[in-house]
Design a protein around this motif. Structure first.
Motif, PDB file in Angstrom:
ATOM      1  N   ALA A 291       0.822  -1.220   0.000  1.00 17.44           N
ATOM      2  CA  ALA A 291       0.000   0.000   0.000  1.00 17.44           C
ATOM      3  C   ALA A 291       0.849   1.261   0.000  1.00 17.44           C
ATOM      4  N   GLU A 292       2.075   1.163   0.509  1.00 20.87           N
ATOM      5  CA  GLU A 292       2.971   2.328   0.490  1.00 20.87           C
ATOM      6  C   GLU A 292       3.215   2.781  -0.942  1.00 20.87           C
ATOM      7  N   GLN A 293       3.447   1.803  -1.832  1.00 21.20           N
ATOM      8  CA  GLN A 293       3.690   2.122  -3.238  1.00 21.20           C
ATOM      9  C   GLN A 293       2.377   2.417  -3.971  1.00 21.20           C
ATOM     10  N   LYS A 294       1.386   1.585  -3.695  1.00 21.93           N
ATOM     11  CA  LYS A 294       0.139   1.646  -4.447  1.00 21.93           C
ATOM     12  C   LYS A 294      -0.707   2.870  -4.122  1.00 21.93           C
ATOM     13  N   HIS A 295      -0.792   3.211  -2.826  1.00 24.34           N
ATOM     14  CA  HIS A 295      -1.682   4.290  -2.395  1.00 24.34           C
ATOM     15  C   HIS A 295      -0.948   5.507  -1.827  1.00 24.34           C
ATOM     16  N   GLY A 296       0.373   5.424  -1.774  1.00 27.14           N
ATOM     17  CA  GLY A 296       1.138   6.545  -1.230  1.00 27.14           C
ATOM     18  C   GLY A 296       1.027   6.673   0.276  1.00 27.14           C
ATOM     19  N   TRP A 297       0.709   5.558   0.964  1.00 30.98           N
ATOM     20  CA  TRP A 297       0.627   5.572   2.423  1.00 30.98           C
ATOM     21  C   TRP A 297       2.016   5.408   3.023  1.00 30.98           C
ATOM     22  N   LYS A 298       2.134   5.798   4.273  1.00 36.94           N
ATOM     23  CA  LYS A 298       3.319   5.487   5.057  1.00 36.94           C
ATOM     24  C   LYS A 298       2.848   4.517   6.135  1.00 36.94           C
ATOM     25  N   THR A 299       3.336   3.272   6.090  1.00 36.68           N
ATOM     26  CA  THR A 299       2.810   2.256   6.991  1.00 36.68           C
ATOM     27  C   THR A 299       3.829   1.854   8.049  1.00 36.68           C
ATOM     28  N   PHE A 300       3.309   1.539   9.223  1.00 43.32           N
ATOM     29  CA  PHE A 300       4.146   1.139  10.357  1.00 43.32           C
ATOM     30  C   PHE A 300       3.642  -0.198  10.880  1.00 43.32           C
ATOM     31  N   ILE A 301       4.520  -1.191  10.816  1.00 45.18           N
ATOM     32  CA  ILE A 301       4.186  -2.550  11.228  1.00 45.18           C
ATOM     33  C   ILE A 301       5.084  -2.921  12.394  1.00 45.18           C
ATOM     34  N   PRO A 302       4.517  -3.318  13.527  1.00 44.89           N
ATOM     35  CA  PRO A 302       5.354  -3.580  14.710  1.00 44.89           C
ATOM     36  C   PRO A 302       6.192  -4.848  14.557  1.00 44.89           C
ATOM     37  N   PRO A 303       7.352  -4.920  15.230  1.00 46.57           N
ATOM     38  CA  PRO A 303       8.108  -6.174  15.289  1.00 46.57           C
ATOM     39  C   PRO A 303       7.216  -7.271  15.882  1.00 46.57           C
ATOM     40  N   PHE A 304       7.490  -8.525  15.524  1.00 50.56           N
ATOM     41  CA  PHE A 304       6.623  -9.630  15.944  1.00 50.56           C
ATOM     42  C   PHE A 304       6.430  -9.687  17.458  1.00 50.56           C
ATOM     43  N   GLN A 305       7.475  -9.393  18.242  1.00 47.84           N
ATOM     44  CA  GLN A 305       7.352  -9.511  19.702  1.00 47.84           C
ATOM     45  C   GLN A 305       6.388  -8.495  20.305  1.00 47.84           C
ATOM     46  N   PHE A 306       6.064  -7.435  19.548  1.00 46.27           N
ATOM     47  CA  PHE A 306       5.129  -6.421  20.055  1.00 46.27           C
ATOM     48  C   PHE A 306       3.728  -6.585  19.463  1.00 46.27           C
ATOM     49  N   CYS A 307       3.507  -7.622  18.642  1.00 44.95           N
ATOM     50  CA  CYS A 307       2.179  -7.853  18.055  1.00 44.95           C
ATOM     51  C   CYS A 307       1.247  -8.497  19.073  1.00 44.95           C
ATOM     52  N   THR A 308       1.672  -9.638  19.595  1.00 49.50           N
ATOM     53  CA  THR A 308       0.838 -10.325  20.581  1.00 49.50           C
ATOM     54  C   THR A 308       0.916  -9.583  21.916  1.00 49.50           C
ATOM     55  N   ASP A 309       0.068  -9.986  22.872  1.00 48.81           N
ATOM     56  CA  ASP A 309       0.041  -9.310  24.169  1.00 48.81           C
ATOM     57  C   ASP A 309       1.411  -9.406  24.847  1.00 48.81           C
ATOM     58  N   ASN A 310       1.928  -8.262  25.266  1.00 42.81           N
ATOM     59  CA  ASN A 310       3.241  -8.218  25.916  1.00 42.81           C
ATOM     60  C   ASN A 310       3.303  -6.996  26.820  1.00 42.81           C
ATOM     61  N   ALA A 311       4.198  -7.023  27.797  1.00 42.53           N
ATOM     62  CA  ALA A 311       4.250  -5.941  28.779  1.00 42.53           C
ATOM     63  C   ALA A 311       5.043  -4.727  28.302  1.00 42.53           C
ATOM     64  N   ALA A 312       5.884  -4.901  27.278  1.00 47.37           N
ATOM     65  CA  ALA A 312       6.672  -3.757  26.797  1.00 47.37           C
ATOM     66  C   ALA A 312       5.762  -2.641  26.300  1.00 47.37           C
ATOM     67  N   MET A 313       4.659  -3.023  25.649  1.00 46.75           N
ATOM     68  CA  MET A 313       3.727  -1.993  25.153  1.00 46.75           C
ATOM     69  C   MET A 313       3.016  -1.299  26.314  1.00 46.75           C
ATOM     70  N   ILE A 314       2.823  -2.020  27.408  1.00 47.31           N
ATOM     71  CA  ILE A 314       2.254  -1.392  28.610  1.00 47.31           C
ATOM     72  C   ILE A 314       3.294  -0.430  29.199  1.00 47.31           C
ATOM     73  N   GLY A 315       4.556  -0.842  29.132  1.00 44.05           N
ATOM     74  CA  GLY A 315       5.643  -0.029  29.673  1.00 44.05           C
ATOM     75  C   GLY A 315       5.835   1.291  28.948  1.00 44.05           C
ATOM     76  N   ILE A 316       5.671   1.298  27.619  1.00 42.80           N
ATOM     77  CA  ILE A 316       5.875   2.558  26.887  1.00 42.80           C
ATOM     78  C   ILE A 316       4.776   3.562  27.241  1.00 42.80           C
ATOM     79  N   VAL A 317       3.548   3.059  27.443  1.00 40.89           N
ATOM     80  CA  VAL A 317       2.466   3.960  27.880  1.00 40.89           C
ATOM     81  C   VAL A 317       2.769   4.449  29.294  1.00 40.89           C
TER      82      VAL A 317
END
Length: 342
Positions: A291-317
């Motif tokens: 979609a970045e090429q096709k629609h001119g979007w800028k996309t952000f995809i998290p590393p696999f360890q931050f996709c499923t439930d994890n405490a690091a994402m709680i920590g950044i908040v």
């Protein structure tokens, strides 16, 4: 402690993963996750068993997170924890532990919305250095949630659309169950779909208006399709598994993509960040990169360890809230239903 030298211990226990992480400012020092295998034999998460497993796991997981981070608990600036949404029994374990530890150490307590954390996981320091800029569109896709959110700032988020019934992760898992695949089946559909023809079997898409989603009808259509075809040919699933999985995945991804296109058209915002367990799906990651090429979007995809439930994402908040002194009190309680910005 100085606001530029913050150590956050984060605890996540919203469903069936017990996780603890330590962050130094926005840098992750450790992120330990204990997965619960017991639910596999039941084909889904059993809430009572989940809360019992959390009770068994939480002390060793926190101990391991501190040890891996090489941090003494006396060095901690605050404790962040998942208040909700999630399974009440599971949330209570993490909430009670976080409250007790914060009280014992006499340090601030920070409550975190699990869905907000999936979006803000993009602000954990990573090797690419890429982080979305405000405003951006966040799409949270998991076993329990499907939402499109306009993210105006760290703590100003507006839900533009969400599922009216089942979440996208449930659509994957229930479809897998219909095919006789073990739980959790979503990753298996992803695996087999890579070997199949995505247009082999057309499945209907729900006609929900606006930016909302519905997947209950999709699950029913998969069930009826399999029942009909296996009556004609008892070996239908075994002979066509790759094509069936590819067709299921293709349909679901197209629903998500069509809603994202609408959200971009509606808001004019072309930065897209995804989060949640289903963001680990290879098909979704590929279509967003295209979609970045096709629609001119800028996309952000998290590393696999931050996709499923994890405490690091709680920590950044927790870190972002600590800087704003957004602390909570010992009177705080877990909240099974907890809307962003509530």
């Amino acid at each position: 402690m100085e606001k530029n030298n913050i150590y956050i211990l984060a605890i996540e226990s919203s469903c069936d993963d017990t996780s603890a992480a330590v962050l130094h400012n926005s840098k992750m020092l450790s992120n330990v996750v204990a997965t619960q295998k017991i639910h596999e034999e039941y084909g889904g998460v059993v809430p009572e068993l989940a809360s019992r497993a959390h009770q068994q796991n939480i002390v060793p997981v926190v101990h391991q997170a501190l040890a891996k981070a090489n941090i003494n608990k006396k060095d901690l600036s605050a404790i962040a924890f998942t208040r909700g949404p999630g399974l009440m029994g599971s949330l209570l374990v993490g909430t009670s532990f976080a409250k007790s530890l914060a009280l014992g150490l006499n340090i601030p307590l920070i409550e975190v919305n699990h869905m907000q954390a999936h979006i803000l996981a993009h602000f954990i320091d990573n090797e690419t250095g890429k982080k979305p800029e405000f405003p951006f569109i966040g799409m949270t896709i998991s076993g329990g949630h499907t939402q499109i959110v306009l993210v105006k700032s760290y703590f100003d988020m507006e839900i533009l659309g969400q599922t009216l019934d089942d979440a996208v992760g449930e659509a994957f898992d229930k479809s897998a169950k219909i095919l006789g695949l073990p739980y959790p089946g979503g990753p298996l559909i992803d695996k087999y779909s890579q070997l199949g023809n995505p247009k082999a079997f057309p499945f209907p898409k729900s006609k929900v208006g606006g930016l909302d989603f519905s997947f209950s009808g999709f699950k029913t259509s998969v069930l009826y399709f399999i029942q009909r075809e296996t009556q004609k040919n008892p070996n239908f699933i075994a002979e066509n598994l790759n094509d069936i999985c590819a067709s299921i995945q293709y349909t679901i991804i197209n629903v998500l993509l069509s809603k994202l296109k609408k959200a971009v058209a509606q808001t004019g915002v072309k930065q897209i960040a995804i989060g949640g367990g289903v963001s680990a799906n290879s098909g979704i990651r590929k279509i967003l990169q295209e979609a970045e090429q096709k629609h001119g979007w800028k996309t952000f995809i998290p590393p696999f360890q931050f996709c499923t439930d994890n405490a690091a994402m709680i920590g950044i908040v927790g870190y972002l809230k600590y800087k704003e002194e957004l602390f909570t009190t010992q009177e705080i309680t877990a909240k099974a239903r907890y809307v962003i910005n509530e």
